[in-house]
Design a protein around this motif. Structure first.
Motif, PDB file in Angstrom:
ATOM      1  N   ILE A  35     -16.131  54.746  -9.996  1.00 18.99           N
ATOM      2  CA  ILE A  35     -16.011  53.408 -10.601  1.00 18.99           C
ATOM      3  C   ILE A  35     -16.886  52.416  -9.848  1.00 18.99           C
ATOM      4  CG2 ILE A  35     -14.425  51.485 -10.999  1.00 18.99           C
ATOM      5  CD1 ILE A  35     -12.279  53.588 -11.612  1.00 18.99           C
ATOM      6  N   TRP A  36     -16.862  52.482  -8.514  1.00 16.39           N
ATOM      7  CA  TRP A  36     -17.658  51.561  -7.704  1.00 16.39           C
ATOM      8  C   TRP A  36     -19.151  51.754  -7.958  1.00 16.39           C
ATOM      9  CZ3 TRP A  36     -20.743  52.536  -3.197  1.00 16.39           C
ATOM     10  CH2 TRP A  36     -21.174  51.381  -2.550  1.00 16.39           C
ATOM     11  N   VAL A  37     -19.618  52.995  -7.981  1.00 20.12           N
ATOM     12  CA  VAL A  37     -21.035  53.274  -8.231  1.00 20.12           C
ATOM     13  C   VAL A  37     -21.410  52.851  -9.649  1.00 20.12           C
ATOM     14  CG1 VAL A  37     -22.748  55.116  -8.472  1.00 20.12           C
ATOM     15  CG2 VAL A  37     -21.210  55.094  -6.500  1.00 20.12           C
ATOM     16  N   GLY A  38     -20.530  53.133 -10.602  1.00 22.77           N
ATOM     17  CA  GLY A  38     -20.788  52.712 -11.981  1.00 22.77           C
ATOM     18  C   GLY A  38     -20.893  51.203 -12.099  1.00 22.77           C
ATOM     19  N   LYS A  39     -20.037  50.488 -11.367  1.00 20.13           N
ATOM     20  CA  LYS A  39     -20.069  49.022 -11.385  1.00 20.13           C
ATOM     21  C   LYS A  39     -21.388  48.518 -10.793  1.00 20.13           C
ATOM     22  CE  LYS A  39     -17.543  45.039  -9.674  1.00 20.13           C
ATOM     23  NZ  LYS A  39     -16.450  44.569  -8.841  1.00 20.13           N
ATOM     24  N   LEU A  40     -21.850  49.133  -9.710  1.00 19.78           N
ATOM     25  CA  LEU A  40     -23.129  48.733  -9.120  1.00 19.78           C
ATOM     26  C   LEU A  40     -24.289  48.977 -10.082  1.00 19.78           C
ATOM     27  CD1 LEU A  40     -22.845  50.051  -5.443  1.00 19.78           C
ATOM     28  CD2 LEU A  40     -22.769  47.687  -6.231  1.00 19.78           C
ATOM     29  N   ILE A  41     -24.289  50.120 -10.721  1.00 15.29           N
ATOM     30  CA  ILE A  41     -25.376  50.454 -11.651  1.00 15.29           C
ATOM     31  C   ILE A  41     -25.370  49.513 -12.853  1.00 15.29           C
ATOM     32  CG2 ILE A  41     -26.204  52.220 -13.250  1.00 15.29           C
ATOM     33  CD1 ILE A  41     -25.321  54.292 -11.138  1.00 15.29           C
ATOM     34  N   LEU A  42     -24.172  49.261 -13.411  1.00 17.93           N
ATOM     35  CA  LEU A  42     -24.085  48.339 -14.548  1.00 17.93           C
ATOM     36  C   LEU A  42     -24.481  46.916 -14.161  1.00 17.93           C
ATOM     37  CD1 LEU A  42     -20.881  49.568 -16.383  1.00 17.93           C
ATOM     38  CD2 LEU A  42     -23.248  49.750 -17.144  1.00 17.93           C
ATOM     39  N   GLY A  43     -24.096  46.470 -12.962  1.00 20.01           N
ATOM     40  CA  GLY A  43     -24.484  45.137 -12.496  1.00 20.01           C
ATOM     41  C   GLY A  43     -25.989  45.009 -12.354  1.00 20.01           C
ATOM     42  N   TYR A  44     -26.617  46.033 -11.803  1.00 18.99           N
ATOM     43  CA  TYR A  44     -28.072  46.026 -11.659  1.00 18.99           C
ATOM     44  C   TYR A  44     -28.745  46.020 -13.031  1.00 18.99           C
ATOM     45  CZ  TYR A  44     -32.775  47.510 -10.450  1.00 18.99           C
ATOM     46  OH  TYR A  44     -34.131  47.598 -10.338  1.00 18.99           O
TER      47      TYR A  44
END
Length: 117
Positions: A35-44
């Motif tokens: 979830i954390w990595v997905g959130k970073l990727i989506l934010g970028y």
């Protein structure tokens, strides 16, 4: 052949399963980390999209609207003509009429003459 059919063919393909040692490391991560990595990727991705929208889409639409307005709206002073030409003043008089001639016209009455009751 729909998208679901292509997805199933991909998931059942030999090349997909030959890559199992590489992608299995991601699939076995804890859920919180996914979830954390997905959130970073989506934010970028969202920041990149906003930058693209600001730089390209908004500028392009503004240029299209400006070109359209310049083409469709009449301009009494065309930028290619020299300022202060008598011909320009004559064109303005033809387009809008003499202001002095319209002073006696009741439709052109000054708004300060009207009283609010």
């Amino acid at each position: 052949m729909g998208v679901h059919h292509l997805l199933l063919r991909f998931l059942l393909s030999r090349s997909f399963w030959q890559q199992f040692p590489q992608w299995s490391k991601v699939s076995h991560l804890p859920l919180a980390m996914k979830i954390w990595v997905g959130k970073l990727i989506l934010g970028y991705a969202w920041q990149r999209y906003q930058q693209y929208e600001k730089d390209y889409v908004v500028e392009r639409l503004a240029n299209i609207e400006t070109e359209w307005l310049e083409r469709t709206l009449p301009s009494p002073n065309h930028p290619s003509e020299a300022l202060g030409d008598e011909e320009d003043e004559d064109d303005l008089d033809e387009a809008y009429g003499d202001y002095e001639d319209n002073e006696d016209d009741p439709d052109f009455a000054d708004s300060s003459d009207e009283t609010d009751n």
